[in-house]
Scaffold this active site. Sequence first.
Site, short mmCIF file in Angstrom:
data_model
loop_
_atom_site.label_atom_id
_atom_site.label_comp_id
_atom_site.label_asym_id
_atom_site.label_seq_id
_atom_site.Cartn_x
_atom_site.Cartn_y
_atom_site.Cartn_z
N ASP A 289 0.88 -1.17 0.00
CA ASP A 289 0.00 0.00 0.00
C ASP A 289 0.92 1.23 0.00
O ASP A 289 2.12 1.13 0.28
CB ASP A 289 -0.95 0.00 1.20
CG ASP A 289 -2.16 0.92 0.96
OD1 ASP A 289 -2.09 1.77 0.05
OD2 ASP A 289 -3.17 0.79 1.68
C1 BGC Z 1 -5.04 3.30 0.04
C2 BGC Z 1 -5.03 2.34 -1.12
C3 BGC Z 1 -4.86 3.12 -2.40
C4 BGC Z 1 -3.56 3.90 -2.33
C5 BGC Z 1 -3.28 4.71 -3.58
C6 BGC Z 1 -3.83 4.21 0.02
O1 BGC Z 1 -3.98 5.23 0.95
O2 BGC Z 1 -5.09 2.58 1.25
O3 BGC Z 1 -6.25 1.62 -1.14
O4 BGC Z 1 -4.88 2.24 -3.49
O5 BGC Z 1 -3.64 4.80 -1.25
O6 BGC Z 1 -4.14 5.77 -3.73
#
Ligand code: BGC
Length: 743
Positions: A289
């Site tokens: 993530d």
């Molecule tokens: C989220 C993810 C997301 C990523 C990119 C993170 O804060 O938890 O689900 O894909 O950001 O935007």
Amino acid sequence: MARSESSAGLQLLPLVIAVAALVAFSPVAGTAQAKADVSMMPWMNQGLSPDERADMVLREMTLDEKIQLVHGDGWGVLRKCSFDDPRSNLGAGFTHGIDRLGIPDINLADSAVGIRMAALQSRYATLLPSGIGAACSWDPDAAFLYGSVIGRELRAQGFNMSIGGGVNIMREPRNGRNFEYAGEDPVLAGTTVGQLMKGLKSQRVMSDIKHYALNDQETGRTVVNVQLDHKAMRESDLLAFEIAIGIAKPSGVMCSYNLVEGDWACENDYLLNHVLKKNFDFKGWVVSDWGATHSTVKAALAGLDQEMPGDDNYFNQPLKQAVESGKVPMSRLDDMVHRILRSMFDAGVVDFPPVRTVVDPFRGREDAQHIAEESIVLLKNDGVLPLEATSTKSILLIGSHADVGVLSGGGSAQVDAPGGNAANPRPGPSLWGEPVYFPSSPLKFIREHATKANVQYNDGKDHGEAARMARSADLVILFTNQPMSEGQDAPTLALPDDQDGLIEGVAAANPNTIVVLETGGPVTMPWVSKVKGILEMWYPGIGGAQALANILFGEVNPSGKLSASFAKSEADLPHPAVPGLETAGAIDSDDQHRKVKPFDLPYTEGARVGYKWFESTGKEPLFPFGFGLSYTTFAYSDLTVDDAARTAKFTVKNTGSREGTEVAQLYASLPSAAKEKYERLVAFQRVKLAPGESKTITLSMNPTFLSVFDTEKDAWQLLPGDYKILAGASSQETPLQSTLHVR
Ligand code: BGC
């Protein structure tokens, strides 16, 4: 591997064209990738397997090129609303490809419920119904369609990978991201998200499942240490991933922000190496993530394959040094790169790179409406629905901007509304945390149906005025909302802003009141006995208002069934307050997060998530998992179980006077040796029936769904004994019973 040169040459031809297109039109970026001589690239032979092709590329790669593939190229657009690199397609992530080897860039876009950040480039993206809503269709075909809409539009926008497909099961009903997921049951959620990912792959786009694992609340998500024993993990949260990964064989799995049993999820050997790669036989790559990587050597050895978005720099130069010094073996780096390359070949993004076209908004809206019509759940109907289009004289709509639109979910799942936020028009893309309404107006579509009625709207802000207007209407449709977003949880299960008070006042003024819920997850309903009808429409997507109007006026018979239990009160939940919330600071206006000190979160309920919790503790939910009404009625009969084939056969009959679709559900109660005080969903099927029609259906029982996880043997175990098999309309209404004998 052993293929003749000439057959490889023949297979190469279409590829020459595909790669030439990639090079000439640079479909995923503004600037062309450097020219590559395809005739020198035997891995462009489509007759070889993705693994063979990946190995051939890998053998040609330098250390720097390998390192290049295992990290992103920065936060870029997320932090600056622009990207330094002109090759980025302005999604949430970007990784440079290897031009000289014909390996394209990876351009990823957040696309949980539709593609995010389209407004930055004046693009259009279809907003689909929320994930928790779409799971209420219990329809694998609808889930496949959902994924294919996203895949189609990603390609049209020039992306070759989605970041979506959240399958965290709903442990915490106040979780701000429940709307992105698929409810509380691993079998339903895993099947739904697996089909969704398959739909995405059908469009030749790489897919990604998230957030692995146990990232089940937003409060303290980057500091919380989740504690749960391995048996319970495998039978609950991880089972949802196991099912989805088994169905779709996705390109990526995103490891989450939290810690699990003391180790960060992105450097957790048990979760990544052991369960995901060994037990689930996952062949794709583990992507962190955004900002969830915490180390170089530990993470690399524990199974992380790619650091995103990249600036944090554990997998760039530090990884190169770790490989050079032998702390991370070259074979491990090769494995990371192999996983990425084989997934690119497997999905088709090398052979069939996306070429930009105009997204088809009409097709997208129709698909979204179809899914919404299957997602809306009729929770209560005291004879008020369906509405008579011609006999109702006056209808008053109240609240939730029902004059202009329907609510959507926020955070990285936010899709930009065409024309901007319908409830708050102003220039620019939507802001993080701002409730965004899409231009699908319930008022407009209800007016189109109720051609003889005077249909008015009141915004519901002044409760007294709303009640006064309600008094003189034949019927009131009261729209309520619960805006939810990544980064924060709902503090309670109550509808925010005293909407309960609004409902009480309006229902007292006019007993003919129907409540429509636009919520991210379950809410409490202290007014449940005081209104005539309740419809849960979740965040229904761009076709939401049409879908709702069709259901209200009976053109579509509701068939949605709850993918999550609704509790009567927070006291009935395993965690009556959101864990960690009591010590959390206020919401930071910059990043919309509450600052929380690190804390442990023991999931003492184990695998008893949702209805399993309610059943095992004898607590009565407000509305149970699997529940949903129809405008017709169904009867169940004649359950027989075939021990050898592990199938259950029974008959469903439409006993009413309208055509309708029933979601028939099969549950199992395990032999006493399992020590489980609850039933588990093991199979389900939608059954469409004309009035008076009966159908006999046969459902297979997957042995894993009947098994317990034996941690000593590190395997599923189907216990010998008698399994109670139950069939019916919801987790609480199972009129048929029989026995499966396992010897
Ligand atoms: C989220 C993810 C997301 C990523 C990119 C993170 O804060 O938890 O689900 O894909 O950001 O935007």
